[in-house]
Design an enzyme around this catalytic site. Structure first.
Site, PDB file in Angstrom:
ATOM      1  N   ASP A  89       0.817  -1.208   0.000  1.00 25.72           N
ATOM      2  CA  ASP A  89       0.000   0.000   0.000  1.00 25.72           C
ATOM      3  C   ASP A  89       0.857   1.268   0.000  1.00 25.72           C
ATOM      4  OD1 ASP A  89      -2.051   1.840   0.341  1.00 25.72           O
ATOM      5  OD2 ASP A  89      -2.236   1.456   2.496  1.00 25.72           O
ATOM      6  N   SER A  92      -0.087   4.215   2.788  1.00 24.06           N
ATOM      7  CA  SER A  92       0.151   4.140   4.231  1.00 24.06           C
ATOM      8  C   SER A  92       1.596   3.708   4.451  1.00 24.06           C
ATOM      9  CB  SER A  92      -0.829   3.160   4.905  1.00 24.06           C
ATOM     10  OG  SER A  92      -0.573   1.827   4.482  1.00 24.06           O
ATOM     11  N   ASN A  94       2.747   1.731   7.579  1.00 25.04           N
ATOM     12  CA  ASN A  94       2.997   0.690   8.589  1.00 25.04           C
ATOM     13  C   ASN A  94       2.826  -0.714   8.033  1.00 25.04           C
ATOM     14  OD1 ASN A  94       2.030   3.180  10.253  1.00 25.04           O
ATOM     15  ND2 ASN A  94       2.953   1.815  11.779  1.00 25.04           N
ATOM     16  N   TRP A  96       1.613  -4.377   9.329  1.00 26.46           N
ATOM     17  CA  TRP A  96       0.949  -5.081  10.410  1.00 26.46           C
ATOM     18  C   TRP A  96       0.266  -6.343   9.887  1.00 26.46           C
ATOM     19  CZ3 TRP A  96      -4.206  -6.229  10.224  1.00 26.46           C
ATOM     20  CH2 TRP A  96      -5.010  -5.454   9.364  1.00 26.46           C
ATOM     21  N   TYR A 132      -7.967   3.360   8.340  1.00 28.58           N
ATOM     22  CA  TYR A 132      -7.917   3.504   6.887  1.00 28.58           C
ATOM     23  C   TYR A 132      -9.242   4.051   6.389  1.00 28.58           C
ATOM     24  CZ  TYR A 132      -3.878   0.410   7.451  1.00 28.58           C
ATOM     25  OH  TYR A 132      -2.681  -0.139   7.849  1.00 28.58           O
ATOM     26  N   ASP A 272      -1.979   5.901  -5.118  1.00 31.45           N
ATOM     27  CA  ASP A 272      -2.255   4.990  -4.011  1.00 31.45           C
ATOM     28  C   ASP A 272      -2.650   3.600  -4.511  1.00 31.45           C
ATOM     29  OD1 ASP A 272      -2.969   3.759  -1.679  1.00 31.45           O
ATOM     30  OD2 ASP A 272      -4.648   5.084  -1.214  1.00 31.45           O
ATOM     31  N   THR A 275      -5.927   1.874  -2.939  1.00 30.72           N
ATOM     32  CA  THR A 275      -7.294   2.330  -3.214  1.00 30.72           C
ATOM     33  C   THR A 275      -7.729   1.780  -4.563  1.00 30.72           C
ATOM     34  OG1 THR A 275      -7.071   4.357  -1.907  1.00 30.72           O
ATOM     35  CG2 THR A 275      -8.770   4.342  -3.602  1.00 30.72           C
TER      36      THR A 275
END
Length: 379
Positions: A89, A92, A94, A96, A132, A272, A275
């Site tokens: 992505d 963003s 991070n 996880w 998000y 992005d 998206t």
């Protein structure tokens, strides 16, 4: 047959070493790649001339195309490796994945990381919370070895999800998210995976590039540390970033049929991969739907699709068209435009999100060394 082809290509490589003139044709790399032999050749000839002509610090992460709606690949975390599917992505920062500590319904049908099974895991007392556009998570941070596209990143900080509210992630075909944007927007100050790749010298160049396939076809990828020139035959248009947060750029305007329909005085956009659609300000959405003859829900007569014009994004003095074959989504005999409305004002103007509908038309290069985005029109 593959063995004979491989032997002939080895001979070709030897010709390159001795500077013997060759007839004009495809490069060794192209020939190997077309026949699916490139990786095999490099593994079998680690000390061969290949090392001089192919960068050794780049790696391809194949992505699965899920209904042209989401693209995800497989990574591993821990020792021994625990595998997860993640969205790569650019919207963003991070990394996880779900953890064994998670009690949310969304974790029940996805793989969960178990720190007790990893000899290299290091725990922290820090928490993380990320929201998000759809979906959110909360959890704790930890460090472990993360392997992405054969690149092993030691002591990578990542989130272990403890809650994933709602049902969005429950129905998602992926486990977690790997953010590729800038450290400045990382929750809890976590260092993004690609930043660690750069710092540790794990990539030949401080950039990565993305190709997203169409119509559910295979072949999508993220290429870390390199640009695949076979996708840039139409040239690369470089666009400077307007902010080092998301992959944010300035747009000049958006036109349809030669007439400006939105962003007439300039606006901001982010490229992005996370998206699916083209997210535009609500006011702009109304203008676009009207110009294309769609109703307020974005629905349009499927028979009119072939006559629709391209939606053209004017960026850094150049035009980047998105044809109706890209922005019209057909399902069960219904056609709808791949635009969605939103309102996210910024200091520099309204924000647009150039999601997968846009990216599928271009090979996109995300250049951290020079803080710019490269776009190359695909055939």
């Amino acid at each position: 047959m593959k063995l004979l082809l491989l032997l002939s290509l080895v001979a070709l490589a030897q010709c390159l070493v001795s500077r013997i003139p060759l007839r004009r044709g495809k490069s060794l790399r192209q020939s190997l790649q077309e026949h699916g032999l490139l990786q095999r050749y490099l593994k079998q000839h680690p000390d061969n001339v290949a090392a001089k002509y192919f960068p050794t610090r780049f790696s391809v992460e194949p992505l699965q195309n899920y209904l042209d709606n989401e693209y995800f690949g497989t990574i591993s975390i821990g020792t021994p490796a625990q595998k997860f599917t993640v969205i790569f992505d650019t919207g963003s920062s991070n990394l996880w994945v779900p953890s064994v500590y998670c009690s949310s319904l969304a974790c029940s049908n996805h793989k969960r990381f178990n720190p007790a099974r990893s000899s290299t895991f290091v725990s922290t007392n820090e928490s993380v919370s990320i929201a998000y556009g759809t979906g959110s998570m909360t959890g704790i941070l930890g460090y472990d070895t993360v392997t992405v596209a054969d690149i092993k990143v030691l002591n990578q900080i990542f989130g272990l999800a403890e809650t994933e509210p709602g049902d969005f992630f429950y129905y998602s075909p992926f486990d977690g998210i790997l953010g590729l944007a800038f450290p400045s927007i990382a929750s809890s100050g976590a260092t993004p995976v690609f930043d660690n790749m750069m710092t540790e010298g794990l990539v030949a160049k401080d950039l990565f590039s993305v190709y997203l396939s169409k119509d559910g076809q295979s072949g999508s990828f993220v290429l870390f540390g390199a640009i695949d020139n076979s996708y840039t035959t139409k040239g690369i248009s470089w666009i400077p970033l307007s902010a080092e947060t998301y992959w944010q750029i300035s747009m000049d305007s958006v036109s349809i049929g030669g007439d400006s329909v939105a962003c007439s005085f300039g606006c901001q956009a982010i490229v992005d991969t996370g998206t699916s659609l083209l997210a535009v300000p609500n006011r702009a959405l109304s203008s676009i739907l009207s110009a294309l003859g769609a109703n307020s829900n974005g629905e349009i007569n499927c028979q009119a699709v072939d006559t629709l014009p391209s939606v053209v994004f004017h960026i850094n003095g150049k035009a980047f068209p998105v044809p109706p074959s890209a922005y019209v989504i057909e399902s069960d005999g219904y056609c709808i435009l791949g635009f969605q409305g939103m309102n996210v004002p910024t200091e520099s103007g309204e924000l647009w999100i150039l999601g997968d509908v846009f990216i599928r038309e271009y090979y996109v290069i995300f250049d951290r060394a020079n803080n710019k985005v490269g776009l190359s029109r695909l055939p």
